[in-house]
Design a protein around this motif. Structure first.
Motif, mmCIF file in Angstrom:
data_model
loop_
_atom_site.group_PDB
_atom_site.id
_atom_site.type_symbol
_atom_site.label_atom_id
_atom_site.label_comp_id
_atom_site.label_asym_id
_atom_site.label_seq_id
_atom_site.Cartn_x
_atom_site.Cartn_y
_atom_site.Cartn_z
ATOM 1 N N PRO A 86 56.799 73.890 -69.249
ATOM 2 C CA PRO A 86 57.880 74.069 -68.267
ATOM 3 C C PRO A 86 58.636 75.381 -68.485
ATOM 4 C CG PRO A 86 57.950 71.857 -69.173
ATOM 5 C CD PRO A 86 56.967 72.625 -70.001
ATOM 6 N N GLY A 87 58.774 75.783 -69.759
ATOM 7 C CA GLY A 87 59.448 77.048 -70.059
ATOM 8 C C GLY A 87 58.693 78.226 -69.487
ATOM 9 N N GLN A 88 57.362 78.195 -69.649
ATOM 10 C CA GLN A 88 56.535 79.269 -69.081
ATOM 11 C C GLN A 88 56.570 79.235 -67.552
ATOM 12 O OE1 GLN A 88 54.852 81.874 -70.820
ATOM 13 N NE2 GLN A 88 56.367 81.026 -72.219
ATOM 14 N N ALA A 89 56.633 78.035 -66.994
ATOM 15 C CA ALA A 89 56.744 77.908 -65.538
ATOM 16 C C ALA A 89 58.033 78.566 -65.041
ATOM 17 C CB ALA A 89 56.707 76.430 -65.134
ATOM 18 N N ILE A 90 59.147 78.267 -65.718
ATOM 19 C CA ILE A 90 60.437 78.850 -65.327
ATOM 20 C C ILE A 90 60.420 80.366 -65.510
ATOM 21 C CG2 ILE A 90 62.900 78.973 -65.921
ATOM 22 C CD1 ILE A 90 62.641 75.973 -66.754
ATOM 23 N N MET A 91 59.939 80.817 -66.685
ATOM 24 C CA MET A 91 59.944 82.248 -66.985
ATOM 25 C C MET A 91 59.104 83.033 -65.978
ATOM 26 S SD MET A 91 58.561 85.168 -68.361
ATOM 27 C CE MET A 91 57.020 84.715 -69.171
ATOM 28 N N TRP A 92 57.875 82.554 -65.694
ATOM 29 C CA TRP A 92 57.002 83.271 -64.763
ATOM 30 C C TRP A 92 57.507 83.154 -63.329
ATOM 31 C CZ3 TRP A 92 53.958 86.977 -66.082
ATOM 32 C CH2 TRP A 92 53.351 86.991 -67.350
ATOM 33 N N GLY A 93 58.158 82.033 -63.005
ATOM 34 C CA GLY A 93 58.736 81.894 -61.671
ATOM 35 C C GLY A 93 59.771 82.969 -61.393
ATOM 36 N N VAL A 94 60.543 83.322 -62.440
ATOM 37 C CA VAL A 94 61.544 84.390 -62.316
ATOM 38 C C VAL A 94 60.890 85.766 -62.445
ATOM 39 C CG1 VAL A 94 63.614 85.411 -63.353
ATOM 40 C CG2 VAL A 94 63.393 82.913 -63.194
ATOM 41 N N ALA A 95 60.052 85.932 -63.498
ATOM 42 C CA ALA A 95 59.475 87.248 -63.795
ATOM 43 C C ALA A 95 58.595 87.769 -62.661
ATOM 44 C CB ALA A 95 58.661 87.170 -65.092
ATOM 45 N N ASP A 96 57.773 86.899 -62.079
ATOM 46 C CA ASP A 96 56.889 87.345 -60.989
ATOM 47 C C ASP A 96 57.678 87.809 -59.770
ATOM 48 O OD1 ASP A 96 54.539 87.067 -62.339
ATOM 49 O OD2 ASP A 96 53.909 85.200 -61.376
ATOM 50 N N GLN A 97 58.838 87.192 -59.544
ATOM 51 C CA GLN A 97 59.671 87.622 -58.408
ATOM 52 C C GLN A 97 60.259 89.011 -58.658
ATOM 53 O OE1 GLN A 97 59.948 85.897 -55.373
ATOM 54 N NE2 GLN A 97 58.247 84.921 -56.445
ATOM 55 N N VAL A 98 60.676 89.263 -59.902
ATOM 56 C CA VAL A 98 61.219 90.583 -60.245
ATOM 57 C C VAL A 98 60.131 91.643 -60.128
ATOM 58 C CG1 VAL A 98 62.299 91.977 -62.063
ATOM 59 C CG2 VAL A 98 62.973 89.587 -61.753
ATOM 60 N N MET A 99 58.937 91.354 -60.679
ATOM 61 C CA MET A 99 57.831 92.314 -60.587
ATOM 62 C C MET A 99 57.362 92.464 -59.149
ATOM 63 S SD MET A 99 55.577 91.702 -64.063
ATOM 64 C CE MET A 99 55.491 89.916 -64.016
ATOM 65 N N GLY A 100 57.415 91.361 -58.393
ATOM 66 C CA GLY A 100 57.028 91.416 -56.981
ATOM 67 C C GLY A 100 57.981 92.277 -56.178
ATOM 68 N N LEU A 101 59.265 92.218 -56.507
ATOM 69 C CA LEU A 101 60.262 93.059 -55.843
ATOM 70 C C LEU A 101 59.946 94.536 -56.070
ATOM 71 C CD1 LEU A 101 63.006 93.186 -54.312
ATOM 72 C CD2 LEU A 101 64.118 93.226 -56.556
ATOM 73 N N TYR A 102 59.561 94.868 -57.312
ATOM 74 C CA TYR A 102 59.193 96.257 -57.624
ATOM 75 C C TYR A 102 57.940 96.658 -56.838
ATOM 76 C CZ TYR A 102 57.627 100.398 -60.110
ATOM 77 O OH TYR A 102 57.205 101.672 -60.399
ATOM 78 N N GLU A 103 56.934 95.770 -56.823
ATOM 79 C CA GLU A 103 55.692 96.076 -56.101
ATOM 80 C C GLU A 103 55.952 96.337 -54.617
ATOM 81 O OE1 GLU A 103 51.856 94.235 -56.732
ATOM 82 O OE2 GLU A 103 52.696 93.032 -58.354
ATOM 83 N N ARG A 104 56.767 95.483 -54.004
ATOM 84 C CA ARG A 104 57.041 95.628 -52.572
ATOM 85 C C ARG A 104 57.802 96.911 -52.273
ATOM 86 N NH1 ARG A 104 58.257 89.959 -52.665
ATOM 87 N NH2 ARG A 104 60.460 90.491 -52.933
ATOM 88 N N LYS A 105 58.767 97.231 -53.155
ATOM 89 C CA LYS A 105 59.661 98.349 -52.863
ATOM 90 C C LYS A 105 59.083 99.704 -53.253
ATOM 91 C CE LYS A 105 64.548 99.532 -52.986
ATOM 92 N NZ LYS A 105 65.893 99.104 -53.394
ATOM 93 N N TYR A 106 58.345 99.727 -54.382
ATOM 94 C CA TYR A 106 57.903 101.017 -54.908
ATOM 95 C C TYR A 106 56.383 101.180 -54.915
ATOM 96 C CZ TYR A 106 62.740 101.257 -56.438
ATOM 97 O OH TYR A 106 64.103 101.257 -56.465
ATOM 98 N N ALA A 107 55.676 100.197 -55.490
ATOM 99 C CA ALA A 107 54.219 100.364 -55.628
ATOM 100 C C ALA A 107 53.513 100.344 -54.281
ATOM 101 C CB ALA A 107 53.651 99.251 -56.532
ATOM 102 N N HIS A 108 54.011 99.532 -53.347
ATOM 103 C CA HIS A 108 53.354 99.428 -52.035
ATOM 104 C C HIS A 108 54.343 99.711 -50.901
ATOM 105 C CE1 HIS A 108 49.443 97.845 -53.419
ATOM 106 N NE2 HIS A 108 50.177 97.398 -54.428
ATOM 107 N N GLY A 109 55.431 100.421 -51.241
ATOM 108 C CA GLY A 109 56.410 100.741 -50.216
ATOM 109 C C GLY A 109 55.923 101.810 -49.277
#
Length: 307
Positions: free
Chosen positions: A284-307
């Motif tokens: 469950p800890g990994q589920a929570i951590m990745w649920g948050v971390a993937d959103q942060v990395m996804g925000l970067y991908e959307r805004k910069y890597a694939h903006g």
């Protein structure tokens, strides 16, 4: 055509972005799951069978010490998780870059395993061991009276350990911690990547952002294998960290001696004590951590890597 190009040469998410995403995930995870960690530690330190199981341990702790006792050691635990995940995610990203194919940008499963193991070793030596020594010393204290407790808080605990046992007292149990964390992260990073591809057809840097529940499923599944494989290392780590080096002769002389002593005195099952609460906390800890971390990395991908 563009999809094929992106798959061959994925965009690179910087190590600092991964470090930030991991630290934010760690804060959320620590706040949610600290009670399970307290129960796990109490069960692992129980040599006389005072607790009949997870529920009995939790209810006994609440009855005798109050609800707040389930969050004992939260400050070092939250700080430790935040720093640990930042270092884990950042160092893993740096190590993976050394194994990536310069033409395709892809990394083999072998490279992913080695990078994960390296990240686990780094976090174990720099952050995990001293923070867990303090956390376990605080968690093993029983009672309501603050005045009667040997350790008054995390800072006082760390100072007292250094004064009575020397600086190396904060690194008690370093060997099993290195083995536990190295193996855990080698398995976890490889499994998370595999589940993302199998379940959601997601590759790092492809611009696709998983929904939080998708990240949580991948993270949960990736977090299940490690505790089963590394149970003995975790029990030995806890026993070595819990024993004070001041005064009495040490019961356990080191990792190998502790494993053989626990096996001889308590049987092989004792080496997996606390496995159920670990399985209740880590996936469950990994589920929570990745649920948050993937959103942060996804925000970067959307805004910069694939903006």
């Amino acid at each position: 055509m563009r999809e094929a190009v992106d798959e061959r040469k994925p965009k690179v998410i910087p190590a600092y972005v991964k470090a930030i995403s991991g630290s934010l995930g760690g804060i959320v995870e620590a706040s949610c799951l600290q009670p399970i960690d307290v129960i796990k530690t109490r069960l692992q330190l129980d040599r006389v069978g005072a607790y009949k199981g997870i529920i009995h341990c939790g209810s006994t702790t609440v009855k005798t010490e109050g609800v707040r006792a389930l969050w004992k050691g939260l400050t070092p635990f939250a700080t430790h998780l935040t720093l640990k995940y930042a270092l884990r995610m950042g160092s893993n990203a740096v190590l993976q870059s050394a194994f990536k194919d310069p033409k395709t940008g892809q990394i083999s499963n072998g490279g992913r395993l080695v990078s994960g193991f390296g990240a686990g070793v780094i976090e174990a030596l720099i952050i995990v061991t001293p923070f867990e020594v303090v956390k376990i010393r605080l968690q093993q204290q029983k009672g309501l009276s603050h005045e009667l407790l040997k350790y008054k808080g995390p800072i006082h605990c760390a100072r007292l350990i250094i004064r009575q046992e020397g600086l190396l007292g904060l690194w008690a149990g370093a060997a099993p911690t290195v083995m536990r964390n190295g193996t855990n992260q080698a398995v976890m990073f490889t499994a998370k990547n595999t589940f993302d591809k199998l379940l959601w057809r997601k590759r790092e840097g492809d611009g696709k952002v998983l929904m939080p529940w998708q990240s949580m499923i991948s993270g949960f599944l990736a977090g299940t294998a490690g505790p089963v494989c590394t149970g003995p290392f975790d029990v030995v780590k806890t026993r070595l960290m819990a024993q004070s080096r001041s005064g009495d002769e040490l019961k356990y002389k080191g990792m190998v001696h502790a494993i053989s002593t626990i096996y001889g005195e308590e049987g092989i099952r004792a080496l997996w004590k606390g496995l159920l609460p670990r399985l209740m906390r880590i996936p469950p800890g990994q589920a929570i951590m990745w649920g948050v971390a993937d959103q942060v990395m996804g925000l970067y991908e959307r805004k910069y890597a694939h903006g």
